[in-house]
Each structure stands twice: as structure tokens, then as C-alpha cells.
Scaffold this motif. Sequence first.
Motif, PDB file in Angstrom:
ATOM      1  N   MET A  79       0.821  -1.313   0.222  1.00  0.00           N
ATOM      2  CA  MET A  79       0.105  -0.020  -0.442  1.00  0.00           C
ATOM      3  C   MET A  79       1.319   1.139  -0.121  1.00  0.00           C
ATOM      4  N   MET A  80       1.699   0.954   0.753  1.00  0.00           N
ATOM      5  CA  MET A  80       2.428   1.834   0.869  1.00  0.00           C
ATOM      6  C   MET A  80       3.674   2.416  -0.901  1.00  0.00           C
ATOM      7  N   LEU A  81       4.076   1.612  -0.985  1.00  0.00           N
ATOM      8  CA  LEU A  81       4.490   1.608  -2.711  1.00  0.00           C
ATOM      9  C   LEU A  81       3.690   2.123  -3.428  1.00  0.00           C
ATOM     10  N   PHE A  82       2.014   1.267  -3.534  1.00  0.00           N
ATOM     11  CA  PHE A  82       1.369   2.072  -4.686  1.00  0.00           C
ATOM     12  C   PHE A  82       0.943   3.652  -4.182  1.00  0.00           C
ATOM     13  N   PHE A  83       0.542   4.055  -3.095  1.00  0.00           N
ATOM     14  CA  PHE A  83      -0.350   5.093  -2.933  1.00  0.00           C
ATOM     15  C   PHE A  83       0.532   6.265  -2.592  1.00  0.00           C
ATOM     16  N   GLY A  84       1.886   5.410  -2.284  1.00  0.00           N
ATOM     17  CA  GLY A  84       2.662   7.052  -1.258  1.00  0.00           C
ATOM     18  C   GLY A  84       4.392   6.896  -2.409  1.00  0.00           C
ATOM     19  N   GLN A  85       3.665   6.974  -3.968  1.00  0.00           N
ATOM     20  CA  GLN A  85       4.434   7.614  -4.905  1.00  0.00           C
ATOM     21  C   GLN A  85       5.352   8.621  -5.281  1.00  0.00           C
ATOM     22  N   VAL A  86       3.697  10.057  -4.824  1.00  0.00           N
ATOM     23  CA  VAL A  86       4.655  11.369  -4.288  1.00  0.00           C
ATOM     24  C   VAL A  86       5.846  11.382  -3.040  1.00  0.00           C
ATOM     25  N   ARG A 116       9.081   9.672  -4.051  1.00  0.00           N
ATOM     26  CA  ARG A 116      10.123  10.708  -5.416  1.00  0.00           C
ATOM     27  C   ARG A 116      10.763   9.139  -5.645  1.00  0.00           C
ATOM     28  N   ASP A 117      12.770   9.891  -5.508  1.00  0.00           N
ATOM     29  CA  ASP A 117      13.138   8.846  -5.950  1.00  0.00           C
ATOM     30  C   ASP A 117      13.638   7.232  -5.930  1.00  0.00           C
ATOM     31  N   LEU A 118      12.503   6.994  -4.569  1.00  0.00           N
ATOM     32  CA  LEU A 118      12.882   5.523  -4.042  1.00  0.00           C
ATOM     33  C   LEU A 118      11.400   4.699  -4.501  1.00  0.00           C
ATOM     34  N   ASN A 119      10.354   5.596  -5.571  1.00  0.00           N
ATOM     35  CA  ASN A 119       9.668   4.804  -5.820  1.00  0.00           C
ATOM     36  C   ASN A 119      10.083   3.601  -7.268  1.00  0.00           C
ATOM     37  N   ALA A 120       9.012   2.083  -6.319  1.00  0.00           N
ATOM     38  CA  ALA A 120       9.135   1.670  -6.809  1.00  0.00           C
ATOM     39  C   ALA A 120       8.627   1.023  -8.106  1.00  0.00           C
ATOM     40  N   ILE A 121       6.920   1.559  -8.581  1.00  0.00           N
ATOM     41  CA  ILE A 121       6.435   1.697  -9.406  1.00  0.00           C
ATOM     42  C   ILE A 121       7.219   2.316 -10.939  1.00  0.00           C
ATOM     43  N   LEU A 122       7.933   2.330 -11.369  1.00  0.00           N
ATOM     44  CA  LEU A 122       8.621   3.291 -12.163  1.00  0.00           C
ATOM     45  C   LEU A 122       8.530   2.708 -13.844  1.00  0.00           C
ATOM     46  N   LEU A 123       8.164   1.282 -14.512  1.00  0.00           N
ATOM     47  CA  LEU A 123       7.623   1.031 -16.017  1.00  0.00           C
ATOM     48  C   LEU A 123       6.738   2.126 -16.488  1.00  0.00           C
TER      49      LEU A 123
END
Length: 229
Positions: free
Chosen positions: A161-168, A171-178
Motif C-alpha cells: 500500500m505504501m508503494l502503491f499510494f505513496g509514490q509522490v 520520489r526517487d525511491l518510488n518502486a513503480i517506475l515502468l
Amino acid sequence: MMKGFLIRLQIFLKLWFTSMYSFMSLLLIPIIGLIIYNSGTYEIGDLSSLIYEKTATIWFMLIIQWCFSVDLDSKFYYQIITYPVARWRFLLERSLLSIIIFGGLMMIVTIPLGCIYGKFLWQGFVFSIPVYMAFGGLVFLGMIIGNHSLGGLIVGILFWMMLFFGQVILRDLNAILLVYGSVERVVSGESGFWLAENHWLVLNRLFYIGLGVLCMVGAIFIINRKTEG
């Protein structure tokens, strides 16, 4: 040693394919197929992200949790370690079983997709492996701290949930990049991975690898402390 591992692998696979987790995981395959069938509105990067960064992480979390629940939830693990067997070997074996099951299921999805959409699907899968390592380490640590597989499941869901909803925020540690065109060019080889402007991407992947390794080491340390105490 290898013969014993193969026997235990056969037993685990039999247990897996007769479990509810297997049904839930395999159910994702036709769902992914339906998404792909209606993917006229998806770019290749969006499709790859949907499969490997958003869906496969949940898949991997469920598989790891199940593989360890067989021993942890029944407390059989604490009986096993009273025998002269290296704890790290037991934990490594369960981790390998998780990876084998997950890898097999991902091949079922990735091979036909690669034939249809090209090698970028394979590249997207490889690019996402550091995130899977982080998921695996965190789920493992959650199970050991909680003394139950449910602890790992809760940690895994919160992390997803943190990775999915906390992209902003990440920042550079965002895991959803493709989903980003610049990352897609790097992953496909159009832009050099080691170029100065892509150093943040290298650090991003190293962060998730390091997080996974740190959590695994921490979990093993906690296990040693519990069993020695």
C-alpha cells in the motif's frame, strides 16, 4: 542433500497445488489475460508495470507467506531447529521453494507475453526483481517478529500500500517506475543504465536490494536470539 531437497520440493508442490493459495494465485492468470485482452488502452510500459510491479508483488507475498506458514503456524519450525540442522539452511530452503513456485508461475505469464509483446516484458520482470527481494525480506521479518505467517502478510500488505499510494512521497525511491517513458527507455536499452542522469535509478534498485538483504539478516539474527534464549 540434493535428493532430500527434491523430495521435500515434491511434497511442497503437492501441498501448494491443493491449497487455497494456489487457487487464488492461479486465478490471477485469467485476470491478467483479461486485462491484456482489453489492453488496447495500455502502453507497453503501463502493461508491464501492472503485471510486474503491482500484481506480481502481491503474488510473491502470498507465496512466501504460505511456504513459511506450513512450519511457523504449526510451531513445527521450533521442533525442527532442535535437531542438528543449520538454521540458515532451513530458512534458505524455504526461501528457495518460494522462489521456485513464484518463478514457475511468472514464466507461465511472461513466456506467452514475451512472444506477443517482445522482450520488454522480460526486461520489465528482471528490472522488478530488487522490489521482490525487498518484499520477501520484509514479509520474512514480519513473520519472525510476529511468530506467525500472518505477521508477514500484514507487513507485506502495508508495504504494498505504501508503494502503491505513496509514490509522490517516495520520489526517487518510488518502486513503480515502468509507467514512465524515461525508465522504459533505460530498461529497454535505448538509454544507458550507467549514464549520469540515470544514477538515481541505479540507487533506487540498490536500495530495494539492500532493504531485502537487511531484513533477511535481521530476521535470522532474531531467530538465533530466540533459539539461544
